[in-house]
Design a protein around this motif. Structure first.
Motif, mmCIF file in Angstrom:
data_model
loop_
_atom_site.group_PDB
_atom_site.id
_atom_site.type_symbol
_atom_site.label_atom_id
_atom_site.label_comp_id
_atom_site.label_asym_id
_atom_site.label_seq_id
_atom_site.Cartn_x
_atom_site.Cartn_y
_atom_site.Cartn_z
ATOM 1 N N UNK A 56 0.812 -1.102 -0.164
ATOM 2 C CA UNK A 56 -0.083 0.018 0.068
ATOM 3 C C UNK A 56 0.923 1.317 0.052
ATOM 4 N N UNK A 57 1.531 1.534 -1.370
ATOM 5 C CA UNK A 57 2.622 2.718 -1.213
ATOM 6 C C UNK A 57 1.826 4.040 -0.852
ATOM 7 N N UNK A 58 2.665 4.775 -0.490
ATOM 8 C CA UNK A 58 2.361 6.323 -0.550
ATOM 9 C C UNK A 58 2.032 7.059 -1.620
ATOM 10 N N UNK A 59 1.157 7.885 -1.777
ATOM 11 C CA UNK A 59 0.696 8.611 -3.047
ATOM 12 C C UNK A 59 1.236 9.864 -3.016
ATOM 13 N N UNK A 60 1.030 10.644 -3.832
ATOM 14 C CA UNK A 60 1.552 12.118 -4.121
ATOM 15 C C UNK A 60 1.278 12.979 -2.820
ATOM 16 N N UNK A 61 2.517 13.633 -2.736
ATOM 17 C CA UNK A 61 2.581 14.478 -1.283
ATOM 18 C C UNK A 61 1.462 15.625 -1.357
ATOM 19 N N UNK A 62 1.063 16.036 -2.693
ATOM 20 C CA UNK A 62 0.172 17.071 -2.777
ATOM 21 C C UNK A 62 -1.147 16.773 -2.527
ATOM 22 N N UNK A 63 -1.575 15.405 -2.500
ATOM 23 C CA UNK A 63 -2.975 15.065 -2.235
ATOM 24 C C UNK A 63 -3.422 15.088 -1.007
ATOM 25 N N UNK A 64 -4.726 15.602 -0.946
ATOM 26 C CA UNK A 64 -5.465 15.756 0.229
ATOM 27 C C UNK A 64 -6.659 14.946 0.381
ATOM 28 N N UNK A 65 -7.213 14.341 1.455
ATOM 29 C CA UNK A 65 -8.686 13.964 1.332
ATOM 30 C C UNK A 65 -9.477 15.290 1.082
ATOM 31 N N UNK A 66 -10.689 14.803 0.497
ATOM 32 C CA UNK A 66 -11.724 15.744 0.118
ATOM 33 C C UNK A 66 -12.141 16.881 0.917
ATOM 34 N N UNK A 67 -12.118 16.592 2.220
ATOM 35 C CA UNK A 67 -12.743 17.573 3.188
ATOM 36 C C UNK A 67 -11.549 18.684 3.486
ATOM 37 N N UNK A 68 -10.512 18.093 3.799
ATOM 38 C CA UNK A 68 -9.170 18.867 3.895
ATOM 39 C C UNK A 68 -8.915 19.697 2.610
#
Length: 346
Positions: free
Chosen positions: A262-274
């Motif tokens: 379960x690798x880390x994804x792009x550092x710029x991605x945020x959950x929708x609410x945040x």
């Protein structure tokens, strides 16, 4: 030094480490892009800590340059371990390339496994002349290499591309940046960055961080109120190999699904609410700040200080789980463009 242009208007900085198989293709493409400007220029190739014949191939290539064509400034160096990383090598290459230019000269950088489009520099100059201080070009994968990637790798890239585009659509709908209008690709990538010499000087150069130096430069530009433009017309074709030269680079990201559950994804991605909270707060600050200078620094300070804007880095499983909700939010926001940012921020 092969050739000596009197007053180059363009300089291209290329860091390279063990790129013998790719380097002549990159240099050929850069030469074509320089020729298209009609103003000459110099390619600064920094070969660092190499164990192959990158230097020999670049030297052979340079001996075939016409006298009135671009020049090649070839630097062969062994960086100490503390600086032998992507940011350290690119910073040195860009500093050396900058020395060839006047304050108004165009300083560009690309990667040794990348082939800029023939109009790469002319499209870049168009964006700079239109007011951009940093031009981030669009990266496209080599078609043959992309087709040969494992299905799991391609699927992750496609899903993350969807997540990125939906996030950008939400951000530009709530907090449009006049200097970077939608649509655009939204990425700052070392394979295609360009700025004028004076703007490089103003921000203190490229941050010499171990990885993600390209994004760090974009953040530094924005914090100085210098317009960042993600220009779709500025294009490069890059390798999508999974055995790379730099820790934390594109190759490692592509290979992650094959080596991690379960690798880390792009550092710029945020959950929708945040994501909604972040772009809404930025929109509120931008509106209240108005035309006064210092907005970029103010947002950077708020972003760094506010726990409400932070989030843990997302993993691949979380990106997949949040994608349907993100699509719903994008539909809502883009369908109600007059929805007050203050409501979304809450």
């Amino acid at each position: 030094m092969f050739g000596r242009p009197a007053r180059p208007r363009h300089a291209i900085a290329i860091p390279a480490r063990d790129e013998a198989a790719q380097i002549t293709g990159c240099l050929d493409a850069c030469r074509v892009a320089l020729d298209a400007t009609g103003g000459g220029g110099v390619i600064l190739l920094l070969v660092n800590n190499a164990t192959d014949d990158t230097v020999a191939r670049a030297t052979a290539w340079a001996r075939g340059l016409p006298r009135n064509g671009p020049a090649l400034d070839l630097v062969d160096v062994s960086l100490p371990p503390a600086h032998a990383h992507a940011g350290g090598a690119r910073r040195l290459a860009m500093d050396l390339a900058r020395a060839h230019l006047s304050a108004d000269g165009v300083l560009a950088t690309t990667d040794a496994d990348t082939r800029p489009a023939p109009d790469w520099l002319t499209a870049t100059r168009h964006a700079l002349d239109a007011g951009a201080a940093l031009v981030c070009g669009r990266l496209q994968f080599d078609a043959a290499e992309w087709a040969a990637l494992p299905a799991a790798v391609r699927r992750r890239a496609v899903v993350e591309g969807q997540y990125r585009r939906l996030s950008l659509r939400i951000a530009t709908a709530i907090d449009p940046d006049p200097a970077d209008p939608w649509p655009h690709h939204g990425m700052a990538c070392g394979a295609s960055l360009a700025m004028r010499g004076r703007h490089y000087d103003r921000v203190g150069g490229l941050p010499a961080v171990p990885w993600a130096e390209d994004r760090a430069l974009a953040r530094r530009m924005a914090a100085h109120d210098l317009p960042v433009r993600h220009a779709d017309r500025v294009r490069v074709i890059t390798s999508c190999r999974m055995a790379g030269r730099a820790a934390g680079g594109l190759a490692a990201t592509l290979a992650a699904p094959l080596t991690q559950p379960d690798p880390l994804s792009d550092e710029d991605f945020a959950p929708p609410a945040i994501l909604l909270r972040r772009v809404s707060m930025r929109a509120i600050l931008r509106r209240h700040w108005g035309q006064r200078p210092g907005f970029g620094a103010a947002w950077a300070a708020l972003d760094a200080a506010s726990p409400a804007l932070r989030h843990p880095r997302m993993r691949w499983s979380t990106v997949q789980a949040h994608l349907p909700q993100l699509a719903q939010f994008a539909s809502l926001v883009c369908g109600h463009s007059r929805l007050p940012a203050r409501r979304l921020a809450s």
